[in-house]
Design an enzyme around this catalytic site. Structure first.
Site, short mmCIF file in Angstrom:
data_model
loop_
_atom_site.label_atom_id
_atom_site.label_comp_id
_atom_site.label_asym_id
_atom_site.label_seq_id
_atom_site.Cartn_x
_atom_site.Cartn_y
_atom_site.Cartn_z
N ASP A 46 0.83 -1.22 0.00
CA ASP A 46 0.00 0.00 0.00
C ASP A 46 0.85 1.26 0.00
O ASP A 46 0.36 2.36 0.25
CB ASP A 46 -0.95 0.00 1.20
CG ASP A 46 -0.22 0.05 2.54
OD1 ASP A 46 1.04 -0.03 2.52
OD2 ASP A 46 -0.88 0.17 3.58
N GLN A 47 2.18 1.11 -0.26
CA GLN A 47 3.16 2.21 -0.39
C GLN A 47 3.57 2.84 0.94
O GLN A 47 4.23 3.87 0.96
CB GLN A 47 2.65 3.30 -1.36
CG GLN A 47 2.44 2.81 -2.79
CD GLN A 47 3.69 2.16 -3.37
OE1 GLN A 47 4.72 2.80 -3.49
NE2 GLN A 47 3.60 0.88 -3.72
N GLU A 48 3.17 2.22 2.08
CA GLU A 48 3.74 2.65 3.35
C GLU A 48 5.23 2.37 3.35
O GLU A 48 5.69 1.36 2.82
CB GLU A 48 3.10 1.90 4.53
CG GLU A 48 1.75 2.43 4.95
CD GLU A 48 1.26 1.77 6.23
OE1 GLU A 48 2.05 1.06 6.88
OE2 GLU A 48 0.08 1.95 6.56
N GLN A 106 7.78 27.38 -0.84
CA GLN A 106 6.60 27.81 -0.07
C GLN A 106 7.07 28.33 1.29
O GLN A 106 6.81 27.75 2.33
CB GLN A 106 5.63 26.63 0.10
CG GLN A 106 5.11 26.09 -1.23
CD GLN A 106 4.11 24.96 -1.05
OE1 GLN A 106 3.21 25.05 -0.22
NE2 GLN A 106 4.29 23.88 -1.80
N LYS A 204 11.12 40.01 -14.76
CA LYS A 204 9.95 39.31 -15.30
C LYS A 204 8.73 39.60 -14.46
O LYS A 204 8.81 39.81 -13.25
CB LYS A 204 10.21 37.80 -15.37
CG LYS A 204 10.41 37.13 -14.02
CD LYS A 204 10.77 35.66 -14.19
CE LYS A 204 11.00 35.01 -12.82
NZ LYS A 204 11.51 33.64 -12.91
N THR A 235 10.58 23.60 -14.87
CA THR A 235 10.13 23.24 -16.23
C THR A 235 10.98 23.91 -17.31
O THR A 235 10.81 23.63 -18.49
CB THR A 235 8.66 23.65 -16.44
OG1 THR A 235 8.54 25.07 -16.26
CG2 THR A 235 7.75 22.93 -15.45
#
Length: 339
Positions: A46-48, A106, A204, A235
Site C-alpha cells: 500500500d506504499q507505506e 513555499q 519578469k 520546467t
C-alpha cells in the site's frame, strides 16, 4: 572536543549515487573505508514506507543523506522514518544531509488562506529527532530561521566560480552574469564578484505561477557571453525565454548555471532545443537518463563539498571555510586548477 566515534552515513532512495560518492570521498579523506550503513528502505504493497537498520548505531554520529526531491512526499517521509529508526536505536546525534530541500519555494504566505509549507517541513524534521541540517542553496535563506536547530547552508557559487574560470578561461573579460529575476540578484552578484564580472538582470512579471507575462533586460548584454545563475530550474520555461531575450538583445552566447536541476515535464526537451549553449547543474538531485543524455547539460559533482562538510561537522570545525576558493581547489583535486 574531538569526536571519538567515526561518522556514519545512511541513505534513503532519493539519490543513492550521491550518497555513494560522498562515502567514497570520505574514505579518501579518512584513509579508511567509509560505507553506507546497511539498511533497507522499502515500501509495503500500500506504499507505506518501512525502514530496518541492520547495523548497531548506538552512540554513533549519524548522517542521513536524502534530498527531498521528486517524489517530494515519499522522499520526505523516508527521511523522517529513517530518523525515527535511528533515534529509537540510540544514535548519539542525527544530522540530515538534504542537498535539495523540497517545499522551500513555499516559504511565506503570498495570498490569504495559503500554507507556509517550508515551516511545516522544518517542524516535522525537528520532531523526528534530527538535531542538525546540512543543505545547499536554500531557495530562501530565511528558512534557516524556521528551525530551532543548527542549519548549515552550503553554496554552489564557489564551485560554479571555479568551473566558469576553468571553462571560460580565455574569455573571462567578456563574461556577464545574469540574474533571471530581481529576487535572485544577491545570488548572481555573489558569483559575479567571485569571477570579477559585470551583472545584468532579466526582470519578469508573472500573471500566475508558471507563466511569465513580460520580460525586460536591465543592462547592456551586447556582444557578451551571458551566464544565467539561479538556484532551481523546474520546467525551464522561464530560463529558455530569458536565453531567447538575451540573444535578441545582442548577447554573443548564453549559458546557465543552476544549482538544483528539478527539470520536470518538458524541461529537458526545451533545454535541448534552446539557444542556450550549455546548462550546468549539480547532482543535488539524482539526474534522470534523459538529463544525462542531453548534449547541452553538464553535471558538476557536489560529493567533495558535502564529504568535507560532514567531516567538519563531525570534527566540530568550520563549515563556512568551504565558501573559500582556497579550500575548495584541493577538495576538488585537480578538477579545477588556479588560473
Amino acid at each position: 572536543m574531538p569526536a571519538i566515534t567515526e561518522p556514519k552515513l545512511i541513505s534513503g532512495n532519493a539519490n543513492r549515487s550521491l550518497a555513494n560518492a560522498i562515502a567514497r570521498r570520505m574514505s579518501m579523506h579518512r584513509g579508511m573505508s567509509v560505507g553506507l550503513v546497511n539498511a533497507r528502505v522499502e515500501r509495503f504493497n500500500d506504499q507505506e514506507i518501512f525502514v530496518e537498520v541492520y547495523e548497531n548505531v548506538r552512540g554513533e554520529d549519524m548522517f542521513i543523506i536524502q534530498p527531498t526531491s521528486n517524489p517530494a512526499n515519499d522522499n520526505l517521509m523516508e527521511l523522517l522514518i529513517i530518523a525515527d529508526a535511528l533515534r529509537r536505536s540510540s544514535a548519539s546525534r542525527i544530522t540530515a544531509v538534504i542537498p535539495y530541500f523540497g517545499y522551500a519555494r513555499q516559504d511565506r504566505r503570498t495570498k490569504a488562506r495559503t500554507p507556509i509549507s517550508a515551516k511545516l517541513v522544518a517542524n516535522l524534521i525537528v520532531e523526528a529527532g534530527i538535531e542538525r541540517v546540512l543543505t545547499m542553496d536554500l531557495h530562501a535563506t530565511q528558512i534557516q530561521g524556521f528551525f530551532d536547530i543548527p542549519v548549515d547552508n552550503l553554496y554552489a557559487a564557489p564551485v560554479f566560480a571555479l568551473d566558469i574560470e576553468h571553462h571560460f578561461k580565455s574569455q573571462l573579460g567578456n563574461v556577464m552574469v545574469v540574474s533571471p529575476d530581481v529576487g535572485g540578484v544577491g545570488r548572481a552578484r555573489e558569483l559575479a564578484k567571485r569571477i570579477n564580472a559585470p551583472l545584468s538582470i532579466v526582470d519578469k512579471r508573472r500573471e500566475k505561477a508558471g507563466e511569465v507575462a513580460e520580460m525586460t533586460v536591465i543592462g547592456n548584454v551586447e556582444g557578451m557571453s551571458c551566464i544565467i545563475v539561479d538556484d532551481i530550474c523546474d520546467t525551464a520555461g522561464t530560463l529558455c525565454k530569458a536565453a531567447d531575450l538575451l540573444m535578441e538583445h545582442g548577447a554573443k552566447e548564453v549559458h546557465a548555471y543552476i544549482t538544483h536541476g528539478v527539470l520536470s515535464g518538458p524541461a529537458v526537451e526545451r533545454i535541448s532545443k534552446s539557444v542556450m549553449k550549455s546548462l550546468v547543474i549539480t547532482d543535488s538531485i539524482e539526474p534522470s537518463a534523459a538529463v544525462k543524455a542531453a548534449p547541452n547539460i553538464r553535471i558538476v559533482p557536489t560529493a567533495p563539498m558535502f564529504a568535507q562538510a560532514i567531516l567538519n561537522i563531525w570534527n566540530g570545525t568550520s563549515v563556512s571555510s568551504l565558501f573559500e576558493t582556497e579550500t575548495l581547489v584541493p577538495i576538488y583535486e585537480g578538477m579545477y586548477t588556479p588560473g
